[in-house]
Design a protein around this motif. Structure first.
Motif, PDB file in Angstrom:
ATOM      1  N   LEU A 182      47.144  42.171  34.081  1.00  0.00           N
ATOM      2  CA  LEU A 182      46.698  40.306  34.621  1.00  0.00           C
ATOM      3  C   LEU A 182      45.893  39.912  34.323  1.00  0.00           C
ATOM      4  O   LEU A 182      44.979  40.884  34.794  1.00  0.00           O
ATOM      5  N   LEU A 183      44.605  39.346  33.540  1.00  0.00           N
ATOM      6  CA  LEU A 183      43.402  39.175  33.132  1.00  0.00           C
ATOM      7  C   LEU A 183      42.925  37.842  33.407  1.00  0.00           C
ATOM      8  O   LEU A 183      43.057  37.572  32.225  1.00  0.00           O
ATOM      9  N   ASN A 184      42.545  37.188  34.022  1.00  0.00           N
ATOM     10  CA  ASN A 184      41.895  36.194  34.686  1.00  0.00           C
ATOM     11  C   ASN A 184      40.705  36.216  33.448  1.00  0.00           C
ATOM     12  O   ASN A 184      39.260  36.317  34.215  1.00  0.00           O
ATOM     13  N   LYS A 185      40.615  35.895  32.416  1.00  0.00           N
ATOM     14  CA  LYS A 185      39.259  35.622  31.771  1.00  0.00           C
ATOM     15  C   LYS A 185      38.036  35.015  32.022  1.00  0.00           C
ATOM     16  O   LYS A 185      37.055  35.296  32.073  1.00  0.00           O
ATOM     17  N   GLY A 186      38.429  33.980  33.115  1.00  0.00           N
ATOM     18  CA  GLY A 186      37.194  33.478  33.862  1.00  0.00           C
ATOM     19  C   GLY A 186      36.605  33.998  34.647  1.00  0.00           C
ATOM     20  O   GLY A 186      35.635  33.708  35.154  1.00  0.00           O
ATOM     21  N   ARG A 187      37.222  34.911  35.425  1.00  0.00           N
ATOM     22  CA  ARG A 187      36.710  35.751  36.020  1.00  0.00           C
ATOM     23  C   ARG A 187      35.952  37.379  35.402  1.00  0.00           C
ATOM     24  O   ARG A 187      35.928  38.041  36.690  1.00  0.00           O
ATOM     25  N   ALA A 188      35.646  37.171  34.275  1.00  0.00           N
ATOM     26  CA  ALA A 188      36.041  38.471  33.281  1.00  0.00           C
ATOM     27  C   ALA A 188      34.970  39.146  32.655  1.00  0.00           C
ATOM     28  O   ALA A 188      34.703  37.712  32.018  1.00  0.00           O
ATOM     29  N   SER A 189      34.076  40.206  32.560  1.00  0.00           N
ATOM     30  CA  SER A 189      33.496  39.716  31.277  1.00  0.00           C
ATOM     31  C   SER A 189      34.106  39.969  29.665  1.00  0.00           C
ATOM     32  O   SER A 189      35.104  40.896  29.807  1.00  0.00           O
ATOM     33  N   GLU A 190      33.420  39.631  28.566  1.00  0.00           N
ATOM     34  CA  GLU A 190      33.683  40.674  27.470  1.00  0.00           C
ATOM     35  C   GLU A 190      34.032  41.883  27.682  1.00  0.00           C
ATOM     36  O   GLU A 190      35.009  42.323  26.589  1.00  0.00           O
TER      37      GLU A 190
END
Length: 248
Positions: A182-190
């Motif tokens: 699971l990966l929340n892109k709002g909290r992750a770098s590109e």
């Protein structure tokens, strides 16, 4: 490799037949999305088929995780006490919280000692609880673990875990796992999203809601020859605590 059902017929068909054993499924979503619930619907279905659930939790204390999952009809405490599931609680391991429940595994961890201690905990879990069942793991969440370890350290650690996974596939004779990230892109770098996508055979992304309580689900990647990218978009919603998918 065996092809395994998600327990959701429309999703199996959309993926090209299901999930290959030993594969990685990445689920990407944004801040208000319920797309993470898809992972627990799959886990619930796989447990019903005899698999063993492993939740690797790096973002929430156990009580908060249990409350979140009850909203999608997943009773993590009942599954744990019933011998169907265990939690590798990285959040509590980093912050020194301990639990009496035997299905919650912790260790005194920090970024410098994470990998050997994590591997010891997982080996202990294999012997004590998983046995000859297939483990189905959910990382809750990739971005949470990257926050605990630091992004660059996490990417290096993740690569080493992928190498260990390959070594186990070659040398061990047990049922091969399914892994759901699971990966929340709002909290992750590109950069983080790109690296984890590279190591994932399947990628599903949830796009901001088009209508109240409804999201768009897009299957970005599948290794199966019957996967049709032209039929990879679905409406997604939670009704009565269950996942509902409808083709666009």
């Amino acid at each position: 490799m065996e092809l395994l059902s998600t327990g959701i017929q429309v999703l199996d068909e959309a993926l090209g037949g299901g999930l290959l054993e030993d594969s990685n499924l990445l689920i990407v979503y944004d801040r208000y999305s319920k797309g993470w619930a898809l992972a627990f619907e799959i886990l619930k279905n796989r447990i019903a088929l005899g698999d063993f659930g492993v939740i690797i939790d790096s973002v929430l204390p156990f009580s908060a995780l249990a409350m979140e999952l009850k909203a999608v009809n997943f009773d993590v405490e009942a599954e744990g006490k019933g011998g169907n599931l265990a939690i590798v609680d990285l959040f509590s391991s980093f912050y020194g919280v301990e639990y009496s429940q035997g299905f919650i595994y912790t260790s005194n961890m920090d970024p410098g000692t994470f990998l050997p201690k994590y591997e010891r905990v997982y080996r202990r879990l294999l012997g004590e609880r998983i046995g000859d069942r297939r483990p189905v793991g959910i990382d809750v969440t990739i971005d949470g673990l990257a926050f605990l370890l630091g992004t660059e350290n996490f990417i290096s650690t993740f690569q080493r875990l992928m190498a260990e996974k390959e070594r186990a596939r070659i040398t061990e004779r047990r049922k091969r796992p399914l892994n759901i990230f699971l990966l929340n892109k709002g909290r992750a770098s590109e950069k983080l999203v790109s690296w984890v996508s590279l190591y994932s055979q399947y990628v599903i992304e949830f796009v901001s809601p088009d209508a109240p309580f409804e999201e768009r689900m897009v299957i970005r990647k599948s290794p199966l020859p019957d996967f049709n990218p032209l039929k990879s978009q679905y409406r997604f919603r939670i009704l009565g605590g269950r996942v509902v998918l409808m083709p666009l």
